[in-house]
Motif scaffolding. Sequence first.
Motif, PDB file in Angstrom:
ATOM      1  N   PHE A  71       0.690  -1.329  -0.010  1.00 29.93           N
ATOM      2  CA  PHE A  71       0.109  -0.011  -0.006  1.00 29.93           C
ATOM      3  C   PHE A  71       0.880   1.282  -0.199  1.00 29.93           C
ATOM      4  N   ALA A  72       1.965   1.201  -0.431  1.00 29.35           N
ATOM      5  CA  ALA A  72       2.918   2.389  -0.515  1.00 29.35           C
ATOM      6  C   ALA A  72       2.334   3.540  -1.202  1.00 29.35           C
ATOM      7  N   PRO A  73       1.843   3.309  -2.267  1.00 31.73           N
ATOM      8  CA  PRO A  73       1.578   4.366  -3.019  1.00 31.73           C
ATOM      9  C   PRO A  73       0.296   5.297  -2.245  1.00 31.73           C
ATOM     10  N   GLY A  74      -0.652   4.358  -1.836  1.00 36.76           N
ATOM     11  CA  GLY A  74      -1.837   4.954  -1.075  1.00 36.76           C
ATOM     12  C   GLY A  74      -1.339   5.820   0.092  1.00 36.76           C
ATOM     13  N   LEU A  75      -0.334   5.147   0.884  1.00 40.28           N
ATOM     14  CA  LEU A  75       0.133   5.679   2.077  1.00 40.28           C
ATOM     15  C   LEU A  75       0.714   6.976   1.765  1.00 40.28           C
ATOM     16  N   ILE A  76       1.622   7.113   0.707  1.00 43.34           N
ATOM     17  CA  ILE A  76       2.253   8.622   0.377  1.00 43.34           C
ATOM     18  C   ILE A  76       1.026   9.507  -0.016  1.00 43.34           C
ATOM     19  N   ARG A  77       0.057   8.917  -0.852  1.00 46.29           N
ATOM     20  CA  ARG A  77      -0.833   9.886  -1.453  1.00 46.29           C
ATOM     21  C   ARG A  77      -1.715  10.454  -0.142  1.00 46.29           C
ATOM     22  N   LEU A  78      -1.885  10.045   1.008  1.00 44.92           N
ATOM     23  CA  LEU A  78      -2.506  10.507   2.356  1.00 44.92           C
ATOM     24  C   LEU A  78      -1.817  11.579   2.623  1.00 44.92           C
ATOM     25  N   PHE A  79      -0.644  11.992   2.308  1.00 43.84           N
ATOM     26  CA  PHE A  79       0.207  13.371   2.516  1.00 43.84           C
ATOM     27  C   PHE A  79       0.429  13.950   1.392  1.00 43.84           C
ATOM     28  N   MET A  80       0.602  13.423   0.167  1.00 43.36           N
ATOM     29  CA  MET A  80       1.063  14.406  -0.957  1.00 43.36           C
ATOM     30  C   MET A  80       0.356  13.795  -2.293  1.00 43.36           C
ATOM     31  N   GLU A  81      -0.330  14.474  -2.894  1.00 44.39           N
ATOM     32  CA  GLU A  81      -0.835  14.202  -4.186  1.00 44.39           C
ATOM     33  C   GLU A  81      -0.337  14.210  -5.494  1.00 44.39           C
ATOM     34  N   PRO A  83       2.171  13.532  -8.527  1.00 43.43           N
ATOM     35  CA  PRO A  83       2.589  12.107  -8.856  1.00 43.43           C
ATOM     36  C   PRO A  83       3.968  12.034  -8.464  1.00 43.43           C
ATOM     37  N   GLU A  84       4.817  13.037  -8.759  1.00 41.29           N
ATOM     38  CA  GLU A  84       6.375  12.632  -8.908  1.00 41.29           C
ATOM     39  C   GLU A  84       6.735  12.303  -7.414  1.00 41.29           C
ATOM     40  N   ILE A  85       6.108  12.988  -6.294  1.00 41.62           N
ATOM     41  CA  ILE A  85       6.463  12.852  -4.946  1.00 41.62           C
ATOM     42  C   ILE A  85       5.840  11.399  -4.656  1.00 41.62           C
ATOM     43  N   VAL A  86       4.767  10.927  -5.208  1.00 41.10           N
ATOM     44  CA  VAL A  86       4.161   9.701  -4.858  1.00 41.10           C
ATOM     45  C   VAL A  86       5.140   8.396  -5.395  1.00 41.10           C
ATOM     46  N   ALA A  87       5.605   8.821  -6.770  1.00 40.55           N
ATOM     47  CA  ALA A  87       6.515   7.792  -7.333  1.00 40.55           C
ATOM     48  C   ALA A  87       7.770   7.661  -6.437  1.00 40.55           C
ATOM     49  N   TYR A  88       8.604   8.655  -6.213  1.00 39.47           N
ATOM     50  CA  TYR A  88       9.651   8.826  -5.065  1.00 39.47           C
ATOM     51  C   TYR A  88       9.418   7.984  -4.013  1.00 39.47           C
ATOM     52  N   GLY A  89       8.233   8.662  -3.156  1.00 39.96           N
ATOM     53  CA  GLY A  89       7.884   7.935  -2.093  1.00 39.96           C
ATOM     54  C   GLY A  89       7.389   6.580  -1.954  1.00 39.96           C
ATOM     55  N   THR A  90       7.102   6.236  -2.966  1.00 39.94           N
ATOM     56  CA  THR A  90       6.656   4.664  -3.115  1.00 39.94           C
ATOM     57  C   THR A  90       7.947   3.860  -3.125  1.00 39.94           C
ATOM     58  N   ALA A  91       8.810   4.267  -3.844  1.00 36.07           N
ATOM     59  CA  ALA A  91      10.158   3.632  -3.981  1.00 36.07           C
ATOM     60  C   ALA A  91      10.786   3.582  -2.582  1.00 36.07           C
ATOM     61  N   PHE A  92      10.885   4.849  -1.997  1.00 38.01           N
ATOM     62  CA  PHE A  92      11.696   4.922  -0.772  1.00 38.01           C
ATOM     63  C   PHE A  92      10.915   4.308   0.354  1.00 38.01           C
TER      64      PHE A  92
END
Length: 191
Positions: A71-81, A83-92
């Motif tokens: 659920f990494a993409p969804g968790l990151i989206r809770l804080f930032m919408e 797409p670039e941040i979500v992509a980086y954040g998912t990998a991190f």
Amino acid sequence: YGASAVAAMGVSHKINMLPLQICLGFSQGIMPLVSYNYASGNRKRMKDSILFAMGIIVPAMVAVTVGYWAFAPGLIRLFMENPEIVAYGTAFLRAMCLGMTFLCIDFMAVGVFASLGRGKNSLIFAILRKVVLEIPLLVILNALWPLYGLAYAQFLTEVVLTVAAIVMLIRIFRQCNGVSQTDEKIREEIQ
């Protein structure tokens, strides 16, 4: 690496801090039980307490790792919408969560060391974590795998420390078994 990468790293780190704090609380919560049993000579109960705590926290952190990975993409989206941040954040976040189970074992071992009055072992683990392993791995992994390598430094550090922690815990358990057997022999002789 830009504002998006920095924001993604920050969000991922904050999300990863929640289970990390649970691990830390578990390791500190078990410390009085371990130290009281050790001081009273009840080595079996001390060992059983450690194994019981590990039996709870390790599977819990495996479940957190699986959940964070899925659920990494969804968790990151809770804080930032973004797409670039979500992509980086998912990998991190996926890289960071891999170390969670290892981290909890390491934290539990350091808590046991402190409970038994083995401050030197705790200090050695702290120095190994940051100075010997994590900082050099940050530099090396960033050079080998720019940006994304940073997120894997903690994972690799914790794998090495977990192996060392397990070796140390086995050694402590063996010493405690030796003490328990000696205590039993003395009690038998007295009776």
